[in-house]
Write a protein that holds these residues in place. Structure first.
Motif, PDB file in Angstrom:
ATOM      1  N   VAL A  48      50.484  52.299  35.278  1.00  0.00           N
ATOM      2  CA  VAL A  48      50.146  51.486  33.846  1.00  0.00           C
ATOM      3  C   VAL A  48      48.769  50.875  34.489  1.00  0.00           C
ATOM      4  O   VAL A  48      49.771  50.189  34.295  1.00  0.00           O
ATOM      5  N   ILE A  49      47.864  51.148  34.213  1.00  0.00           N
ATOM      6  CA  ILE A  49      46.734  49.688  34.733  1.00  0.00           C
ATOM      7  C   ILE A  49      46.654  49.555  33.095  1.00  0.00           C
ATOM      8  O   ILE A  49      45.523  50.004  32.520  1.00  0.00           O
ATOM      9  N   THR A  50      45.796  48.308  33.282  1.00  0.00           N
ATOM     10  CA  THR A  50      45.753  47.631  30.948  1.00  0.00           C
ATOM     11  C   THR A  50      44.770  47.610  31.053  1.00  0.00           C
ATOM     12  O   THR A  50      43.615  48.008  30.199  1.00  0.00           O
ATOM     13  N   ASN A  51      44.017  47.371  32.506  1.00  0.00           N
ATOM     14  CA  ASN A  51      42.363  46.963  31.855  1.00  0.00           C
ATOM     15  C   ASN A  51      41.829  46.002  33.579  1.00  0.00           C
ATOM     16  O   ASN A  51      42.481  46.042  34.032  1.00  0.00           O
ATOM     17  N   ILE A  52      40.304  46.399  33.676  1.00  0.00           N
ATOM     18  CA  ILE A  52      39.984  45.530  34.728  1.00  0.00           C
ATOM     19  C   ILE A  52      38.686  44.626  34.084  1.00  0.00           C
ATOM     20  O   ILE A  52      37.822  45.026  33.117  1.00  0.00           O
ATOM     21  N   ASN A  53      39.179  43.526  34.212  1.00  0.00           N
ATOM     22  CA  ASN A  53      38.040  42.485  33.811  1.00  0.00           C
ATOM     23  C   ASN A  53      38.566  41.161  34.708  1.00  0.00           C
ATOM     24  O   ASN A  53      38.858  41.514  35.676  1.00  0.00           O
ATOM     25  N   PRO A  54      37.100  40.126  34.049  1.00  0.00           N
ATOM     26  CA  PRO A  54      36.767  38.805  35.329  1.00  0.00           C
ATOM     27  C   PRO A  54      38.053  38.339  35.514  1.00  0.00           C
ATOM     28  O   PRO A  54      38.090  37.620  34.190  1.00  0.00           O
ATOM     29  N   THR A  55      38.922  37.949  36.186  1.00  0.00           N
ATOM     30  CA  THR A  55      40.428  37.737  36.605  1.00  0.00           C
ATOM     31  C   THR A  55      40.374  37.295  37.839  1.00  0.00           C
ATOM     32  O   THR A  55      40.144  37.934  38.815  1.00  0.00           O
ATOM     33  N   HIS A  56      41.180  35.924  38.451  1.00  0.00           N
ATOM     34  CA  HIS A  56      41.354  35.332  39.827  1.00  0.00           C
ATOM     35  C   HIS A  56      39.770  36.013  41.098  1.00  0.00           C
ATOM     36  O   HIS A  56      40.215  36.501  42.072  1.00  0.00           O
ATOM     37  N   LEU A  57      38.811  36.178  39.958  1.00  0.00           N
ATOM     38  CA  LEU A  57      37.546  35.702  40.877  1.00  0.00           C
ATOM     39  C   LEU A  57      36.972  34.969  42.118  1.00  0.00           C
ATOM     40  O   LEU A  57      36.881  35.280  43.232  1.00  0.00           O
ATOM     41  N   GLU A  58      38.019  34.124  42.007  1.00  0.00           N
ATOM     42  CA  GLU A  58      38.145  32.842  42.945  1.00  0.00           C
ATOM     43  C   GLU A  58      38.210  33.455  45.162  1.00  0.00           C
ATOM     44  O   GLU A  58      37.572  33.083  45.498  1.00  0.00           O
ATOM     45  N   ASN A  59      39.456  34.293  44.680  1.00  0.00           N
ATOM     46  CA  ASN A  59      39.223  35.854  46.033  1.00  0.00           C
ATOM     47  C   ASN A  59      39.216  36.049  45.946  1.00  0.00           C
ATOM     48  O   ASN A  59      38.531  37.223  46.561  1.00  0.00           O
ATOM     49  N   LEU A  60      38.977  37.685  44.469  1.00  0.00           N
ATOM     50  CA  LEU A  60      38.754  39.146  44.284  1.00  0.00           C
ATOM     51  C   LEU A  60      37.436  38.971  44.538  1.00  0.00           C
ATOM     52  O   LEU A  60      36.693  40.032  44.531  1.00  0.00           O
TER      53      LEU A  60
END
Length: 468
Positions: free
Chosen positions: A183-195
């Motif tokens: 299961v993937i809960t959601n895709i939101n802006p987190t860890h943008l420093e690297n990704l």
């Protein structure tokens, strides 16, 4: 002759430890404080010093064996196994244990909500079948290895939390766990420093169900709110995953039709599902919590478990430490409530907390107070997201808004603020301010990243005040 004998002794010790960890559950620990009798202490390099400095403490507390990646001279014990390549050793052991496990492996990932969903799945699935799940937020490489080695082989379900903050990390964990259900809960802006951006996040998370890294996947649950999540859905279809279920908006397989807040903190939620509509009453009270509750329902349906048992247990969903747990405390001789959201912070969860607090009903003359800490790893868009949170809070009905962190400080210095807006650099300054401002029946929501000033502020509150 001496060296040969020593090699044989170490080999025998290694075999004993391996056999012991494979046969037993929850025995491998990396913190000497957690050691109980007959545990195995894994002494690794920590954030400030090496675990070898705590070997004697672990032995004194009853550790059966010690595994360490540095040779030890000052502690002589037949319990100590030296492994130069410690992670290769752990990985080999983890794979052996996975192969012996005959149940269903479930992996949970996503931008936010991983730990909450893992805990919900563990709670609800345990009603029907013996279930094992990862402890705390053990979602990186070491955390997954520990979870696999600590696995209860008698369980039917095992639930793993999988995290990442950079490229190509998920595929490694997927290949280790080989989860049949994902299961993937959601895709939101987190860890943008690297990704860098959310599309890269979606690509990285998709490796959990990529047959190249996880050929065992049979069941996939995906969110359906935004274009990056739709990108994952299309990717899953190209991979020809046997069973794909979506949740989220009203074009999904599962979604919320409506909900009503009843008396005594009980809510009635109406879910639309592919089989039949499903109504349940729950101790949860807010929309983002009802969305989280969808995921256990989906897993119950797929695994042919009882909806009735799920509905009964939905009336007593446990609170999760530092992820929205509500506590009653006494501060300055005044009884108040605190909502502790101090484990992590991202733009979407910050916005949800502001929305959440606005909807809470409180007695007349009581105040709503929110304390917001800086969000980390947002890359070039960090200023944009922090300003977004400030604007949203300005336009809320929250009585007192407190900010903490350099990003907020910089933005606030350049704009005109309101009388209910405050900024402090340190946790003790926030505490002193709250101590003077608080009134009976006030409610405080504290939101910030782990190890932030907000986290320390919450600890300060609980350490100094009476918790009921």
């Amino acid at each position: 002759m001496y060296k040969k004998a020593k090699v044989i002794i170490m080999k025998n010790l290694k075999n004993k430890i391996n056999s012991y960890l494979i046969k037993n559950k929850d025995k491998l620990k990396i913190n000497s404080k957690d050691i109980a009798k007959n545990d195995v202490f894994l002494a690794l390099t920590g954030s400030s010093q090496h675990g070898k400095n705590y070997i004697q403490e672990a032995i004194n507390k009853g550790a059966k064996y010690i595994i360490v990646d540095e040779k030890i001279n000052r502690v002589i014990s037949s319990k100590i196994l030296y492994q130069k390549n410690i992670f290769k050793y752990l990985e080999t052991l983890a794979i052996i244990k996975r192969k012996k496990f005959k149940g269903q492996r479930i992996a949970v990932t996503g931008s936010v909500g991983k730990t909450t969903i893992k805990e919900y799945l563990n709670f609800f699935l345990s009603i029907e079948q013996k279930t094992f799940s990862s402890k705390k937020s053990y979602n990186n490489y070491l955390g997954v290895l520990l979870t696999m080695i600590n696995l209860d082989l008698k369980s039917f379900f095992s639930v793993f939390e999988v995290g990442t903050n950079s490229f190509n990390e998920i595929r490694k964990l997927a290949s280790l766990i080989l989860p049949q259900q994902v299961v993937i809960t959601n895709i939101n802006p987190t860890h943008l420093e690297n990704l860098i951006n959310t599309r890269n996040i979606a690509k990285e998370k998709s490796d959990l169900f990529n047959p190249r890294y996880n050929p065992k996947v049979k069941f996939l649950v995906l969110p359906n709110w935004n274009k990056d999540e739709k990108f994952m859905i299309n990717k899953a279809k190209k991979y020809k995953i046997k069973k794909i279920i979506t949740f989220g908006n009203n074009k999904s397989d599962y979604y919320i039709k409506d909900y009503t807040n009843l008396k005594k903190h009980i809510s009635k939620v109406k879910y639309i599902t592919p089989y039949s509509n499903f109504d349940l009453n729950t101790s949860l009270n807010f929309e983002h919590q009802f969305i989280n509750l969808l995921i256990p329902l989906i897993f119950f349906d797929y695994n042919k478990l009882s909806r009735e048992k799920l509905a009964k247990s939905a009336l007593k969903v446990p609170s999760i430490e530092r992820r929205g747990k509500i506590s009653k405390i006494t501060i300055n001789k005044k009884k108040i409530k605190i909502i502790d959201e101090s484990y992590n912070a991202s733009p979407i969860t910050m916005l949800n907390c502001i929305k959440y607090l606005q909807k809470i009903n409180i007695p007349n003359h009581a105040k709503k107070i929110i304390v917001l800490g800086e969000m980390l790893e947002l890359g070039k868009k960090s200023n944009f997201f922090h300003k977004q949170i400030i604007v949203k809070s300005f336009n809320s009905n929250i009585d007192i808004i407190v900010f903490c962190g350099e990003k907020f400080k910089k933005i606030l210095s350049k704009i005109k603020t309101q009388n209910n807006i405050f900024y402090f650099d340190q946790e003790y300054q926030i505490y002193d301010f709250i101590f003077k401002k608080i009134q009976k029946n006030d409610i405080i929501l504290a939101k910030g990243s782990n190890l932030s000033k907000i986290s320390f502020f919450v600890k300060l509150l609980f350490n100094k005040q009476k918790v009921e």
